[in-house]
Design a protein around this motif. Structure first.
Motif, mmCIF file in Angstrom:
data_model
loop_
_atom_site.group_PDB
_atom_site.id
_atom_site.type_symbol
_atom_site.label_atom_id
_atom_site.label_comp_id
_atom_site.label_asym_id
_atom_site.label_seq_id
_atom_site.Cartn_x
_atom_site.Cartn_y
_atom_site.Cartn_z
ATOM 1 N N SER A 32 0.815 -1.216 0.000
ATOM 2 C CA SER A 32 0.000 0.000 0.000
ATOM 3 C C SER A 32 0.848 1.265 0.000
ATOM 4 O O SER A 32 0.403 2.308 -0.474
ATOM 5 N N CYS A 33 2.065 1.187 0.525
ATOM 6 C CA CYS A 33 2.882 2.405 0.609
ATOM 7 C C CYS A 33 4.001 2.453 -0.427
ATOM 8 O O CYS A 33 4.825 3.376 -0.419
ATOM 9 N N ALA A 68 8.649 -2.509 7.153
ATOM 10 C CA ALA A 68 10.098 -2.351 6.996
ATOM 11 C C ALA A 68 10.587 -2.877 5.656
ATOM 12 O O ALA A 68 11.475 -2.286 5.033
ATOM 13 N N SER A 69 10.027 -3.988 5.202
ATOM 14 C CA SER A 69 10.472 -4.569 3.937
ATOM 15 C C SER A 69 10.281 -3.590 2.782
ATOM 16 O O SER A 69 11.092 -3.543 1.856
ATOM 17 N N ALA A 70 9.213 -2.792 2.830
ATOM 18 C CA ALA A 70 8.989 -1.792 1.781
ATOM 19 C C ALA A 70 10.098 -0.751 1.791
ATOM 20 O O ALA A 70 10.586 -0.326 0.734
ATOM 21 N N LEU A 71 10.503 -0.319 2.982
ATOM 22 C CA LEU A 71 11.589 0.649 3.079
ATOM 23 C C LEU A 71 12.908 0.029 2.641
ATOM 24 O O LEU A 71 13.650 0.617 1.851
ATOM 25 N N TYR A 72 13.219 -1.178 3.147
ATOM 26 C CA TYR A 72 14.466 -1.832 2.753
ATOM 27 C C TYR A 72 14.555 -1.982 1.229
ATOM 28 O O TYR A 72 15.596 -1.726 0.620
ATOM 29 N N THR A 73 13.455 -2.417 0.626
ATOM 30 C CA THR A 73 13.468 -2.681 -0.814
ATOM 31 C C THR A 73 13.613 -1.386 -1.602
ATOM 32 O O THR A 73 14.347 -1.328 -2.603
ATOM 33 N N ASN A 206 -4.747 10.720 -3.835
ATOM 34 C CA ASN A 206 -4.679 9.310 -4.207
ATOM 35 C C ASN A 206 -3.236 8.843 -4.008
ATOM 36 O O ASN A 206 -2.324 9.274 -4.709
ATOM 37 N N GLY A 207 -3.027 7.946 -3.057
ATOM 38 C CA GLY A 207 -1.686 7.510 -2.713
ATOM 39 C C GLY A 207 -1.033 6.582 -3.720
ATOM 40 O O GLY A 207 0.096 6.118 -3.488
ATOM 41 N N ASP A 232 -4.860 8.232 0.336
ATOM 42 C CA ASP A 232 -5.837 7.137 0.246
ATOM 43 C C ASP A 232 -5.225 6.014 -0.585
ATOM 44 O O ASP A 232 -4.877 6.204 -1.757
ATOM 45 N N THR A 233 -5.074 4.854 0.028
ATOM 46 C CA THR A 233 -4.383 3.739 -0.621
ATOM 47 C C THR A 233 -5.202 2.457 -0.509
ATOM 48 O O THR A 233 -6.237 2.414 0.154
ATOM 49 N N ILE A 234 -4.710 1.419 -1.150
ATOM 50 C CA ILE A 234 -5.339 0.096 -1.134
ATOM 51 C C ILE A 234 -4.331 -0.895 -0.576
ATOM 52 O O ILE A 234 -3.215 -1.019 -1.093
ATOM 53 N N LYS A 235 -4.725 -1.585 0.468
ATOM 54 C CA LYS A 235 -3.831 -2.606 1.028
ATOM 55 C C LYS A 235 -3.638 -3.711 -0.009
ATOM 56 O O LYS A 235 -4.604 -4.194 -0.598
ATOM 57 N N GLY A 236 -2.388 -4.097 -0.242
ATOM 58 C CA GLY A 236 -2.096 -5.108 -1.257
ATOM 59 C C GLY A 236 -2.094 -4.581 -2.670
ATOM 60 O O GLY A 236 -2.115 -5.360 -3.629
#
Length: 268
Positions: A32-33, A68-73, A206-207, A232-236
């Motif tokens: 989502s982020c 954290a994985s999103a930041l690391y990647t 819109n995120g 505003d985001t969508i998980k997944g």
């Protein structure tokens, strides 16, 4: 925005692959982020991967530490360390902990094992920078479940009182948290009006729209008060069978599901 879309697609695929190979959860929260992070690191932040501790850098603090994985990647694709290192995620003694720890890799600015503290930390850092006449800017990404924490709202009162126009809070408003729908667990809406009432210049966007995010971050740079961007985001997001399915807060994708995700993302 083609480049940012491609970067986000690659990050999303790698997130799925790393989760599958290392059995690390919170994939839905990472997806989502992803667009927020790619916009920040390629279009907004003043950072230098080869000099991660540069004194004039902008600071990004991850509040929702389970992502954290999103930041690391994102950091790996930005050039802070090799992408291959991501596959150490969650292993004994690894820098790549499920929540960023004190031995986190280059580019990670704060520990976020316990949620709700990043905005307070960034507020203090932003005030220190202003007192010293420094030009650093401070960006904090929080989850909508995270803002259930009272410390968030203490910081939300503090920052406008100190006129911290070098501080930007971003809420990844994907409407879900670990135990259910965010707005059923706590009364969040109207979220933009709440932040505005606390004294923040508030932008709702819109995120997953890179151009809209760039415009929001550009607008944040000319305000004379702290800014809250509600994304505003969508998980997944990006993988149809994961979108808005809260099972992916914890589920680990199979090898076949990773290949399905890769195909959906348009990657070879």
């Amino acid at each position: 925005m083609v480049e940012l879309e491609k970067i986000s697609a690659n990050i999303r695929y790698t997130l799925c692959d790393v989760s599958s190979k290392t059995s690390t959860p919170h994939l839905g929260s990472c997806l989502s982020c992803t667009d927020i992070l790619s916009t920040l690191y390629w279009q907004v932040l003043n950072v230098e991967p080869q000099q991660p501790k540069s004194k004039d850098r902008d600071y990004f603090l991850l509040g929702k530490g389970h992502a954290a994985s999103a930041l690391y990647t994102t950091l790996a694709y930005r050039g802070y360390f090799p992408i291959e290192d991501l596959y150490q995620h969650g292993s004994d003694g690894s820098q790549f902990e499920e929540h960023p720890g004190i031995h986190a890799p280059a580019g990670v600015e704060t520990v976020s094992g316990s949620l709700g503290h990043a905005l307070s930390l960034a507020s203090g850092m932003a005030l220190s920078a202003k007192v010293q006449g420094l030009s650093n800017r401070f960006y904090v990404l929080m989850g909508d479940g995270e803002i259930n924490e009272g410390t968030v709202w203490e910081a939300a009162m503090f920052a406008p009182a100190k006129q911290l126009n070098n501080l930007v809070a971003i809420v990844d408003f994907n409407k879900l948290q670990g135990t259910g729908e965010s707005c059923e667990i706590m009364h969040l809406e109207p979220l933009d009006e709440k932040w505005r009432a606390f004294g923040w210049h508030t932008i709702r966007v819109n995120g997953h729209d890179h151009q809209a995010l760039i415009e929001a971050f550009d607008a944040a740079q000319v305000q004379q008060q702290p800014v809250c961007i509600i994304a505003d985001t969508i998980k997944g997001k990006g993988i149809s069978f994961m979108e808005n399915d809260n099972n992916w807060h914890y589920r680990i994708p199979t090898v076949d599901e990773v290949m399905m995700a890769k195909e959906e993302l348009g990657l070879k």
